[in-house]
Design a protein around this motif. Sequence first.
Motif, PDB file in Angstrom:
ATOM      1  N   ASN A  93     -54.896  39.760  25.418  1.00 28.40           N
ATOM      2  CA  ASN A  93     -55.026  40.318  24.068  1.00 28.40           C
ATOM      3  C   ASN A  93     -55.220  39.181  23.064  1.00 28.40           C
ATOM      4  OD1 ASN A  93     -52.339  39.302  23.349  1.00 28.40           O
ATOM      5  ND2 ASN A  93     -51.524  41.044  24.517  1.00 28.40           N
ATOM      6  N   LYS A  94     -55.488  39.539  21.820  1.00 26.21           N
ATOM      7  CA  LYS A  94     -55.773  38.537  20.786  1.00 26.21           C
ATOM      8  C   LYS A  94     -54.571  37.636  20.543  1.00 26.21           C
ATOM      9  CE  LYS A  94     -57.436  37.995  16.024  1.00 26.21           C
ATOM     10  NZ  LYS A  94     -56.323  37.094  15.604  1.00 26.21           N
ATOM     11  N   ASN A  95     -53.382  38.198  20.580  1.00 30.12           N
ATOM     12  CA  ASN A  95     -52.185  37.410  20.330  1.00 30.12           C
ATOM     13  C   ASN A  95     -52.050  36.271  21.342  1.00 30.12           C
ATOM     14  OD1 ASN A  95     -49.579  36.857  19.059  1.00 30.12           O
ATOM     15  ND2 ASN A  95     -48.664  37.722  20.912  1.00 30.12           N
ATOM     16  N   ILE A  96     -52.307  36.575  22.609  1.00 32.54           N
ATOM     17  CA  ILE A  96     -52.235  35.550  23.649  1.00 32.54           C
ATOM     18  C   ILE A  96     -53.322  34.504  23.444  1.00 32.54           C
ATOM     19  CG2 ILE A  96     -52.463  35.111  26.123  1.00 32.54           C
ATOM     20  CD1 ILE A  96     -49.854  36.489  25.293  1.00 32.54           C
ATOM     21  N   VAL A  97     -54.532  34.932  23.128  1.00 30.78           N
ATOM     22  CA  VAL A  97     -55.632  33.992  22.884  1.00 30.78           C
ATOM     23  C   VAL A  97     -55.305  33.079  21.701  1.00 30.78           C
ATOM     24  CG1 VAL A  97     -58.039  33.827  22.112  1.00 30.78           C
ATOM     25  CG2 VAL A  97     -57.421  35.391  23.964  1.00 30.78           C
ATOM     26  N   ASP A  98     -54.746  33.639  20.640  1.00 30.81           N
ATOM     27  CA  ASP A  98     -54.352  32.825  19.485  1.00 30.81           C
ATOM     28  C   ASP A  98     -53.349  31.748  19.886  1.00 30.81           C
ATOM     29  OD1 ASP A  98     -55.947  34.198  17.679  1.00 30.81           O
ATOM     30  OD2 ASP A  98     -54.343  35.520  16.981  1.00 30.81           O
ATOM     31  N   LYS A  99     -52.392  32.112  20.730  1.00 33.92           N
ATOM     32  CA  LYS A  99     -51.376  31.146  21.162  1.00 33.92           C
ATOM     33  C   LYS A  99     -51.979  30.045  22.024  1.00 33.92           C
ATOM     34  CE  LYS A  99     -47.383  34.284  21.090  1.00 33.92           C
ATOM     35  NZ  LYS A  99     -46.331  34.948  21.914  1.00 33.92           N
ATOM     36  N   ILE A 100     -52.846  30.419  22.953  1.00 31.35           N
ATOM     37  CA  ILE A 100     -53.492  29.415  23.809  1.00 31.35           C
ATOM     38  C   ILE A 100     -54.342  28.472  22.968  1.00 31.35           C
ATOM     39  CG2 ILE A 100     -55.115  29.060  25.710  1.00 31.35           C
ATOM     40  CD1 ILE A 100     -54.245  31.822  26.778  1.00 31.35           C
ATOM     41  N   ASP A 101     -55.027  29.043  21.995  1.00 26.22           N
ATOM     42  CA  ASP A 101     -55.861  28.250  21.097  1.00 26.22           C
ATOM     43  C   ASP A 101     -55.008  27.254  20.318  1.00 26.22           C
ATOM     44  OD1 ASP A 101     -57.823  27.279  19.430  1.00 26.22           O
ATOM     45  OD2 ASP A 101     -58.449  29.222  18.655  1.00 26.22           O
ATOM     46  N   LYS A 102     -53.977  27.753  19.673  1.00 27.70           N
ATOM     47  CA  LYS A 102     -53.147  26.910  18.809  1.00 27.70           C
ATOM     48  C   LYS A 102     -52.363  25.869  19.593  1.00 27.70           C
ATOM     49  CE  LYS A 102     -49.411  27.136  15.382  1.00 27.70           C
ATOM     50  NZ  LYS A 102     -48.476  28.033  14.649  1.00 27.70           N
ATOM     51  N   GLU A 103     -51.755  26.281  20.705  1.00 24.95           N
ATOM     52  CA  GLU A 103     -50.840  25.402  21.437  1.00 24.95           C
ATOM     53  C   GLU A 103     -51.537  24.442  22.388  1.00 24.95           C
ATOM     54  OE1 GLU A 103     -47.622  25.250  20.785  1.00 24.95           O
ATOM     55  OE2 GLU A 103     -47.845  26.843  19.285  1.00 24.95           O
ATOM     56  N   ILE A 104     -52.755  24.790  22.838  1.00 27.96           N
ATOM     57  CA  ILE A 104     -53.382  23.970  23.881  1.00 27.96           C
ATOM     58  C   ILE A 104     -54.800  23.537  23.519  1.00 27.96           C
ATOM     59  CG2 ILE A 104     -54.035  23.862  26.313  1.00 27.96           C
ATOM     60  CD1 ILE A 104     -51.889  25.968  26.885  1.00 27.96           C
ATOM     61  N   VAL A 105     -55.717  24.490  23.421  1.00 23.79           N
ATOM     62  CA  VAL A 105     -57.145  24.143  23.353  1.00 23.79           C
ATOM     63  C   VAL A 105     -57.495  23.376  22.086  1.00 23.79           C
ATOM     64  CG1 VAL A 105     -59.500  25.028  23.509  1.00 23.79           C
ATOM     65  CG2 VAL A 105     -57.668  26.155  24.772  1.00 23.79           C
ATOM     66  N   SER A 106     -56.873  23.724  20.970  1.00 16.69           N
ATOM     67  CA  SER A 106     -57.181  23.050  19.708  1.00 16.69           C
ATOM     68  C   SER A 106     -56.729  21.585  19.695  1.00 16.69           C
ATOM     69  CB  SER A 106     -56.519  23.793  18.541  1.00 16.69           C
ATOM     70  OG  SER A 106     -55.106  23.759  18.659  1.00 16.69           O
ATOM     71  N   LYS A 107     -56.002  21.171  20.723  1.00 14.41           N
ATOM     72  CA  LYS A 107     -55.561  19.789  20.833  1.00 14.41           C
ATOM     73  C   LYS A 107     -56.510  18.953  21.706  1.00 14.41           C
ATOM     74  CE  LYS A 107     -50.773  21.206  20.146  1.00 14.41           C
ATOM     75  NZ  LYS A 107     -49.388  21.270  20.707  1.00 14.41           N
ATOM     76  N   SER A 108     -57.640  19.531  22.054  1.00 12.66           N
ATOM     77  CA  SER A 108     -58.639  18.842  22.888  1.00 12.66           C
ATOM     78  C   SER A 108     -59.367  17.765  22.096  1.00 12.66           C
ATOM     79  CB  SER A 108     -59.656  19.853  23.426  1.00 12.66           C
ATOM     80  OG  SER A 108     -59.023  20.872  24.175  1.00 12.66           O
ATOM     81  N   LYS A 109     -60.032  16.876  22.835  1.00 12.71           N
ATOM     82  CA  LYS A 109     -60.823  15.813  22.221  1.00 12.71           C
ATOM     83  C   LYS A 109     -62.129  15.647  22.981  1.00 12.71           C
ATOM     84  CE  LYS A 109     -56.844  13.116  20.584  1.00 12.71           C
ATOM     85  NZ  LYS A 109     -56.165  11.794  20.637  1.00 12.71           N
ATOM     86  N   ILE A 110     -63.150  15.177  22.266  1.00 10.19           N
ATOM     87  CA  ILE A 110     -64.446  14.859  22.889  1.00 10.19           C
ATOM     88  C   ILE A 110     -64.731  13.401  22.638  1.00 10.19           C
ATOM     89  CG2 ILE A 110     -66.930  15.294  22.849  1.00 10.19           C
ATOM     90  CD1 ILE A 110     -66.354  18.114  21.889  1.00 10.19           C
ATOM     91  N   GLU A 111     -64.990  12.671  23.733  1.00 10.78           N
ATOM     92  CA  GLU A 111     -65.301  11.254  23.619  1.00 10.78           C
ATOM     93  C   GLU A 111     -66.520  10.938  24.465  1.00 10.78           C
ATOM     94  OE1 GLU A 111     -61.840   9.174  24.855  1.00 10.78           O
ATOM     95  OE2 GLU A 111     -60.634   9.768  23.117  1.00 10.78           O
TER      96      GLU A 111
END
Length: 241
Positions: free
Chosen positions: A220-238
């Motif tokens: 659901n959206k709530n789970i996706v929001d949590k994964i986004d905020k807690e994990i994926v948004s901390k990614s980097k591209i080098e």
Amino acid sequence: MYPLKIYYKNTGLFDDINLKIPSGKIEKENFYPFMLYFNSDKGFSNYIGKDANLSIAYNFGGFKFRNKNSSYYDKDSDLYSSFYGAYIIDSDDDNSFGFNENGHIDVDLLAKVPEYDQKYLVLSSIGLSSKNSVFENDIIDMKENIKYIDIDDWIKIDSNITTNSPIHENTNFYRGYIQFGIPKSEANKNFPLINIYGRMYVKYFKEYDKTIGFYILGKNKNIVDKIDKEIVSKSKIERMD
């Protein structure tokens, strides 16, 4: 899986771009301890009808103590049917993949990336033929000029998705069991249709001549929001030198 992880990470499109995507957890639910990687060229090219290369970084719900199956199968888990990671795509035509000659997004072509991933790579690996699998992507929100992972000009796309649950009665051994474990023998119906929520941040990088899309799938959206905020948004591209 570990030797393949190293091989795929150091081949395909990953040798040009270093994606640093963390593993992690949301609340008490852990994902797999490290990211996994896969490269596809001929299979994906055949699917979309033109030459392209696709590299995938991915993670899924992890294993609880003494469990022989991952939470990917567990409908009571927050990480049921969840994935996150990134796609890197390049194309041999004159346009940047997923964008037309005027720079406008081609959502139909971009949608074929997670569709191919789910139908031909994930579900087929646990015994569901691509001919019998479903992936219907209904876009509900799209925003442009998004700043994400400290980089400007991403396009954020949210979707409601109808696809197949991974739950099924195992009667054979499939290669996907090496990753996800063997499902519990409790299926009333094999691979029933379910509704999940999807999100992608997509951007064409002129300096790499490649399109990158960070993606998240969740129940659901709530789970996706949590994964986004807690994990994926901390990614980097080098860039790899």
